[in-house]
Every structure is written in C-alpha cells, then in structure tokens.
Design an enzyme around this catalytic site. Structure first.
Site, mmCIF file in Angstrom:
data_model
loop_
_atom_site.group_PDB
_atom_site.id
_atom_site.type_symbol
_atom_site.label_atom_id
_atom_site.label_comp_id
_atom_site.label_asym_id
_atom_site.label_seq_id
_atom_site.Cartn_x
_atom_site.Cartn_y
_atom_site.Cartn_z
ATOM 1 N N LYS A 33 0.810 -1.218 0.000
ATOM 2 C CA LYS A 33 0.000 0.000 0.000
ATOM 3 C C LYS A 33 0.847 1.273 0.000
ATOM 4 C CE LYS A 33 -4.107 -2.035 0.329
ATOM 5 N NZ LYS A 33 -5.144 -1.893 -0.703
ATOM 6 N N GLU B 87 -9.637 6.115 3.238
ATOM 7 C CA GLU B 87 -10.468 5.026 3.752
ATOM 8 C C GLU B 87 -9.528 3.853 4.000
ATOM 9 O OE1 GLU B 87 -9.908 5.403 0.563
ATOM 10 O OE2 GLU B 87 -9.300 3.355 0.120
ATOM 11 N N SER C 260 1.770 -9.676 -0.983
ATOM 12 C CA SER C 260 1.423 -8.254 -0.879
ATOM 13 C C SER C 260 1.638 -7.653 0.502
ATOM 14 C CB SER C 260 -0.028 -8.037 -1.328
ATOM 15 O OG SER C 260 -0.922 -8.814 -0.552
HETATM 16 C C1 LIG Z 1 -1.672 -7.080 2.363
HETATM 17 C C2 LIG Z 1 -2.810 -6.703 1.494
HETATM 18 N N1 LIG Z 1 -2.968 -7.310 0.322
HETATM 19 C C3 LIG Z 1 -3.997 -7.008 -0.501
HETATM 20 C C4 LIG Z 1 -4.942 -6.084 -0.149
HETATM 21 C C5 LIG Z 1 -6.094 -5.843 -1.081
HETATM 22 O O1 LIG Z 1 -6.035 -4.642 -1.789
HETATM 23 P P1 LIG Z 1 -5.655 -4.590 -3.317
HETATM 24 O O2 LIG Z 1 -6.528 -5.589 -4.020
HETATM 25 O O3 LIG Z 1 -5.934 -3.205 -3.721
HETATM 26 O O4 LIG Z 1 -4.238 -4.944 -3.471
HETATM 27 C C6 LIG Z 1 -4.826 -5.412 1.068
HETATM 28 C C7 LIG Z 1 -5.816 -4.394 1.466
HETATM 29 O O5 LIG Z 1 -5.910 -3.928 2.539
HETATM 30 C C8 LIG Z 1 -3.733 -5.729 1.910
HETATM 31 O O6 LIG Z 1 -3.571 -5.129 3.099
#
Ligand SMILES: Cc1ncc(COP(=O)(O)O)c(C=O)c1O
Lengths: 263, 388
Positions: free
Chosen positions: B89, B111, B378
């Site tokens: 993020k 948000e 992620s």
């Molecule tokens: C670690 C992590 N992965 C994925 C996401 C999902 O968001 P996005 O689909 O925008 O990557 C989040 C959202 O809070 C997250 O914290």
C-alpha cells in the site's frame, strides 16, 4: 408538467416549494400519506427519493432514511408503483435516484416506465454532465426532464454548459458537502452563483442542500425560483407513521411555505 | 500497457460517476497528475522516497519447501511484505502524498479496510507533515485492532464508520462524503485501483513499481520470464501493480485471486469478478456484487482487505479481454496457506496474500521445472495474528 409549476409560482411572486421524501421510510403507507399532505399544503413539485445502499451525495439523515426504506423492501419498482397510485392527487413528481438501480433496471425501460407512471423527470446525483448523455437522451425521448446539479465548486464555464444541458430546472447546490440540515447554505457564494447562472439561462433555478428553516428560504431570496427541503423534512416525521407522520409534515412545512413569497 | 481513454474508460469500464461537487476536484487532480507524471523531478523524489523510506527494491524470494511436495516448479515471491508498514500500500501513498504536496493540499483523507492503507497513509502523512484522517468501518476496527493503534501512534485520526456494512465499502462512502465538504484543502488518498477517474489509473502507475522490479529481478536471477503471475484481488491494486510489469509479455499468464469466503456458490464471499455483474460503485463502472434491484450486497471474507463488493475497472477490462484469469480461494484454504506458508518458509503472510499463495500451490501441481510461478506477497501477517 414542471414548467407549469414554476410559471405559477413566478406569477404568484413566490419561490416554488420542492420537498424531498424518501419512499418507503419507514413504509409505503406513510410515504403516501406524506405525499398527499405535502401536495395539499402547496408543494409545487415533489422529489421522490429512491432508496439506495450507497448514497454518496447524502448525509446521515437521508442515508439512514434510505436504510429504513430498504428494510421495508422498497426499490425502484415500488417507487414507480407509488407514483402511479398517487398521480392524480399529487404535485408533479421528480425522482431522485442514484445511477446503479437505474442501470440494473435498464435505462430505456426506466425512462419508459417512469413516463408511464406519470413522473415528470429524474435527478441522478452521481451522473454529472460528462456521463449524462445516454440517460438524458433516454429520458428526453419519453418527455422526461433531467435536471442537473451545479455545485459551489463548479467552474463558471462548466456551470454554463450544465445549465444548457439541464432540462426541467437547474439544481443549485447551496454549499460544499452532502445533503443534511446540519449546516446552512453558504449564502454569499450561493448568491454569486445564482446571479451568474441568471445571466446565462432562463431555466428555473432550484436551491437545495442545507435549506431547512424559514430564514434559509428568505435568504435564498429572489435570485432563485425554488427551494428543495429534504433532511429537515425527513427528521420532522422520524419515528411516526401514516396519518401521524402527515400531521407532523403539515406542521413542519407551514412556516416554510409562509416564507416563500418574495417582494 | 494502455492508459484509459480521455473519459477514464478501460474499454467499457471506469468513468466518473460522482456528484458534481467532486468533478472540479477530479479535474484538478487529473491536471496535476498529468503534469507530475511528465516531470522527471517528481519521479526522482518518488523513487528516492521508496528507496530510503520504504526500503525498495523489495527482494524476490524462491520458496524452498511450500510447494516442493507437489511440484518442481520454481515458486518465487515478490516480497512486498518487506516494505515499511508491511504491505504494498505504501508505494501508492508515497506517490499520492507527494502529489498532494505539489498541489498545495494541506490534509490527507483515506479510507481503509484491513488498516494497511490507513497505516501507509498515516506514515507518509507524518513524514511530510500533513494531518491525516482515516475512515474505517467499525467492524474492521474490531478485527484489525493492531493497525488502529499504529495509525494513532503515527498521529492519524481514525474515525469509526457505523453506517451500512461497517466495512471498507461504507468507509469509502464516508471518505467521499467528507471529501465533498473539504475539496479545497484536502487530498483524498484512495487505497486501491478503484474510484472515479483518474484514481484507477493513478494508483496503478504508483503500484507499477512492483511489476517493473519483479520483471527485472526474475530475468536477472532466472534468465527468463515467469510462466504465471499471481496476486490477490480486493480492489485490485497489488494485482494491477505486479501485472503491469508483464501485461505486454503475452506469454505470461496473469491470475487474479478473489476472496471465495465460504464458497462462491453462496452469498458469503467477495468475488466480484467471478460472481458479480456490471454496475456502478464508488465512481466507476465495473463488476460488483449486487441484488437484482441494484443494491450493493454485503460481502464476506476472513480477510478485511479483500472484503469489498467492487473491483477496479481495469480488472473488469482484463476479465472481458481475457488478458487475466480470475479465480477464487475460500477462507478455509487461505487460512491453511497462512499456516502452511509460515511453517515451511518462515514468513507470515497477510491473510489477503495467503489467498494468492494458496492458489499458487494449486497451480504448481500443474506446472514443471521449466515454468516459473511468481506470486505477489502483498503484505505481512502480523495484523492477522490471533484471528485464524
Ligand atoms: C496485504 C494486502 N494485500 C492485498 C490487499 C487488497 O487490496 P488490493 O486488491 O488493492 O491490493 C490489502 C488491502 O488492505 C492488503 O492489506
């Protein structure tokens, strides 16, 4: 239908009164009683709110009213049916609906069925000028108006284009933010906005968002053609039903209506 | 990889479905973004911040054991969990906050669902001296309590949103409403590739660094491109970020993993692309989970970050064009991967990322030593400890 309402108000040297009601809050019977009370009290046009789960332009009062209406399973179809039932006893109706319920219903079908229900137009707050072409054409083909909104943040040139494209009336948002009676309009910028719109359009100008008290109505003054009152009206009958709600509404609107004449 | 058209559409998806009061702010943002993207000095500052504050480039890591029992395929993680604040993020919040400064905005608004985006915004806001207000669903505040504490320590105001579903959807509604009242001095930092144009495009451009690095790293380390790239999809920003590095490599298969919750045949999931239909939510046209009447449905996922009824419009475009394939992983499968991956690799993944990891293990069984699976890890799982 709408033109007649504004012409009559102008002739009578007063602002037109446009109350907003969330259909199905808390049930359809109450909405029907409130609609008839508003019409008898002298509403010139009525905005019927279509309940939606994610109302981005609405503050807490209207959002909560929408949640109550959804609990009574009120959706676009029920709103159209109510409008049809009330059509001969009620002021001209304009729907206030977010786009997604219309999109799922089908844009063409929406225009057709709204016209068949005797509805005069539709305000779609999340469809601004740029996305409005298809919907506007569909509504126009059925003889329905699509008023567009002008906000305090709208640049002058864009406001001219909006006023040009709007049909029925131009909805002038009185201040930044969302609907709600919590804060009053921002009168100085509002008056400048109204004056500059006056120079470029003959279409009626209706002022809404934050108009809740007789003094707000008087402060809007001569430059506008109409005022829209929503959240404060909804608050006035919260927690009551049917004829009790209608009685509350009559009491609430009387001083607002008394404040409409301009001299 | 394409930019959207002038009205913000990727094919049929995107656009700008917001109240008039926000249009001028979106126009202003689009102009400032376009100017910044064309300015090497802006990108120099972005990259320097990612290097020194975030800790980029993030490494890639080849798993030793996690899928070794089912396949000989190299399984490689792009380690976004190693970023400062623990997820991808922050790549986006650095970009948007630098843009906010350039525009002379004095406050940030965000948000958050899992709280990762809120933490990433709070961190960047603290660093740049911009006050931060974060809107978070009351239910998410409960299930991601650690992140609420972190945001507050970083000086952000966390506002509980009690309307509607009390999760990310309603937090986003509230952020839009607050922004409508403060457009003049406030920059709305959206946390995924969602929202009205130019947000989906802008957020992708700020997350593209993941894919650009991963492509270079994979080529350097293994002398070839991956056969498959996998990422979880909530709004879709970590997925779009890593996909962006490979979209033009037609031979690379792209996989988006949605939250299957308790199963996509029922109602308790958050698989918008797999089980939803086309509609408009939070300013753009895309897929979403909704009733026949067009009311947005309540969703379910064990992972707060995937618990969202919509998805970014460019993913809807990739689904229609066939460039990416979307699949789902259930709560139970994600939890199993969360534990399994931690024990086999010594890395605690976020529950969101565990969805991608679980699918990677399934896919690995159909791949061999000549292939290469790249997964976007992620975020890290500290926030999920004690929840599964
Ligand atoms: C670690 C992590 N992965 C994925 C996401 C999902 O968001 P996005 O689909 O925008 O990557 C989040 C959202 O809070 C997250 O914290």
């Amino acid at each position: 239908m709408l033109d007649g309402a504004f012409v009559r108000a102008r002739r009578e040297k007063r602002l037109a009164f446009i109350p907003y009601v969330m259909v199905g809050d808390p049930d359809l019977e109450t909405t029907e009683a409130v609609l008839l009370a508003l019409s008898d009290a002298g509403a010139d046009v009525i905005e019927l709110g279509v309940p939606y789960s994610d109302p981005l332009a609405d503050g807490p009062t209207i959002a909560a009213a929408g949640q109550r209406a959804l609990r009574s399973a009120t959706h676009l179809r029920e709103v159209l049916a109510l409008a049809w039932r009330c059509r001969e006893r009620c002021a001209p109706i304009v729907l206030f609906t977010y786009y997604n319920p219309v999109y799922q219903f089908g844009v063409e079908r929406f225009a057709r069925e709204a016209a068949a229900a005797g509805i005069a137009g539709a305000i779609v707050p999340d469809v601004a000028l740029d996305e409005s072409v298809e919907l506007r054409a569909a509504l126009q083909a059925q003889g329905l108006a699509m008023p567009l909104l002008v906000a305090p943040s709208t640049p002058q040139q864009r406001a001219v284009r909006i006023a040009d494209a709007a049909t029925g009336f131009v909805y002038v948002v009185s201040r930044l933010g969302v609907t709600g009676a919590g804060y009053a309009p921002d009168f100085a910028p509002l008056h400048r906005q109204l004056a500059s719109l006056r120079e470029v359009t003959n279409k009626p100008l209706a002022v809404g968002f934050g108009v809740s008290r007789p003094q707000d109505v008087r402060n809007v003054g001569l430059l506008a053609d109409a005022i829209v009152v929503g959240s404060a009206l909804i608050d006035s009958y919260a927690g009551t039903r049917a004829q009790a709600a209608a009685a509350r509404v009559r009491d609430f609107v009387a001083p607002l209506i008394a404040a409409l004449p301009v001299s | 990889m394409r930019a959207p058209d002038s009205r913000g559409y990727f094919g049929d998806f995107g656009g700008r479905y917001v109240p008039e009061v926000l249009i001028a702010a979106l126009d202003e943002l689009e102009r400032a973004m376009t100017a910044a993207f064309a300015d090497p000095a802006f990108w120099a500052e972005y990259h320097a911040t990612l290097r020194d504050f975030v800790g980029r480039p993030s490494p890639i890591y080849r798993c030793e054991r996690y899928a070794a029992d089912v396949s000989s395929v190299p399984l490689v993680m792009k380690r976004e969990d190693t970023n400062h604040t623990g997820a991808h993020k922050i790549n986006n919040t650095v970009g948007q906050a630098l843009l906010a400064l350039r525009m002379g905005k004095r406050r940030l608004l965000a948000e958050t669902g899992a709280g990762q985006h809120g933490v990433a915004t709070a961190a960047v806001g603290a660093k740049l001296g911009l006050p931060v207000d974060v809107y978070m669903g009351a239910r998410d505040i409960e299930r991601q309590a650690l992140n609420v504490d972190v945001m507050q320590l970083l000086g952000a105001q966390v506002h509980a949103v009690t309307s509607g579903t009390q999760t990310l959807k309603d937090a986003t509604n509230e952020a839009f409403r607050v922004w409508a009242g403060r457009v003049e001095d406030t920059f709305y930092v959206i946390g995924s590739v969602v929202g009205a144009h130019p947000y989906p495009f802008m957020v992708r451009e700020f997350q593209k660094i993941i894919g650009i690095e991963a492509r270079r790293q994979t080529l350097e380390r293994y002398g070839r491109l991956p056969s498959d790239v996998i990422a979880c999809v909530g709004g879709g920003s970590n997925a779009m970020g890593i996909f962006a590095g490979f979209v033009d490599d037609r031979e690379v298969k792209l996989w988006g993993v949605e939250a299957g919750g308790k199963g996509v045949d029922g109602d308790e999931h958050a698989a918008s692309l797999l089980a939803g239909s086309i509609g408009v939510l939070h300013g753009s046209r895309s897929y979403l989970l909704q009733s026949a009447e067009g009311q947005v449905r309540e969703t379910h996922s064990i992972s707060a970050g995937l618990d969202y009824p919509g998805v970014g419009p460019e993913h809807a475009f990739f689904k229609e064009s066939g460039r990416a394939t979307y699949v789902n992983i259930t709560d139970a499968q994600a939890v199993e991967a969360f534990h399994g991956f931690a024990r086999c690799e010594g890395i605690l993944p976020a529950l969101e990322s565990a969805h991608a990891i679980a699918f990677a293990r399934e896919l690995a069984a159909q791949r061999g030593a000549d292939d290469l699976i790249l997964v976007n890890l992620s975020g890290r799982g500290d926030k999920d400890i004690g929840r599964c």
